[in-house]
Design a protein around this motif. Sequence first.
Motif, short mmCIF file in Angstrom:
data_model
loop_
_atom_site.label_atom_id
_atom_site.label_comp_id
_atom_site.label_asym_id
_atom_site.label_seq_id
_atom_site.Cartn_x
_atom_site.Cartn_y
_atom_site.Cartn_z
N ALA A 42 12.03 33.90 34.67
CA ALA A 42 11.11 32.76 34.79
C ALA A 42 9.68 33.21 34.53
O ALA A 42 8.90 32.49 33.88
CB ALA A 42 11.24 32.12 36.17
N ALA A 43 9.31 34.38 35.02
CA ALA A 43 7.95 34.90 34.83
C ALA A 43 7.65 35.12 33.34
O ALA A 43 6.53 34.86 32.89
CB ALA A 43 7.76 36.19 35.62
N ALA A 44 8.63 35.62 32.60
CA ALA A 44 8.40 35.85 31.17
C ALA A 44 8.07 34.54 30.46
O ALA A 44 7.13 34.48 29.66
CB ALA A 44 9.63 36.51 30.54
N LEU A 45 8.80 33.50 30.77
CA LEU A 45 8.51 32.19 30.18
C LEU A 45 7.18 31.63 30.69
O LEU A 45 6.36 31.11 29.93
CB LEU A 45 9.63 31.21 30.49
CG LEU A 45 10.96 31.49 29.80
CD1 LEU A 45 12.08 30.72 30.48
CD2 LEU A 45 10.88 31.16 28.32
N PHE A 46 6.95 31.77 31.98
CA PHE A 46 5.76 31.22 32.64
C PHE A 46 4.48 31.88 32.12
O PHE A 46 3.57 31.21 31.65
CB PHE A 46 5.90 31.43 34.14
CG PHE A 46 4.72 31.01 34.97
CD1 PHE A 46 4.39 29.68 35.12
CD2 PHE A 46 3.96 31.96 35.63
CE1 PHE A 46 3.31 29.29 35.91
CE2 PHE A 46 2.89 31.58 36.42
CZ PHE A 46 2.56 30.25 36.56
N PHE A 47 4.42 33.19 32.19
CA PHE A 47 3.18 33.88 31.82
C PHE A 47 2.87 33.82 30.34
O PHE A 47 1.72 33.75 29.95
CB PHE A 47 3.20 35.34 32.27
CG PHE A 47 3.02 35.51 33.74
CD1 PHE A 47 1.86 35.09 34.37
CD2 PHE A 47 4.01 36.08 34.51
CE1 PHE A 47 1.69 35.23 35.73
CE2 PHE A 47 3.85 36.22 35.88
CZ PHE A 47 2.69 35.80 36.49
#
Length: 172
Positions: free
Chosen positions: A32-37
């Motif tokens: 999720a962080a990869a998509l978010f950031f």
Amino acid sequence: SHDEERIVYDAITNGSAEVKSVATAIERVKAAAALFFLTPGPKLIWQFGELGYDVSIDQNGRTGAKPIRWEYLRDNKRLQLYNVFSELIRFKTTQAVTKTTDFSLQTTETLKQLILNSPTMKVQVIANFGLTDQVVALPVGRWFDFFSGDEITVTSSLPQYAFRAGQFHVLT
């Protein structure tokens, strides 16, 4: 959103049996962080979100003081999550492609793909949020896996790469 429940807390409290463990939830937070950031635009991280904070937003009232969890720094899985956040933030703040207006998000119920394009770089973030493995067609070309450093040469658009449940890759 700043009004939403913490991801790890929500996964272990409300998730399916396959994602209720803290270790599994933390792996999915990385995806999720990869998509978010890497999606262009400003971001907000909740207190200790980079370490998989698993205390409810409602503890001590919605806006009440939350416990400080410095002990998370001694948990290897949580420290790995911190390092993933750190690398993604470094990438976002040093690579012009993350400021592009030429980007798209392609999603199904369980598979998410973020595509960033700039004159100097292309980035693909692919994440399997499903509970089963999925075969994914990677874009044709020569790609580098941001986290492993592996080079991947794709010569066909036919589905060919298996993504385990919860697995993600950032390809440049």
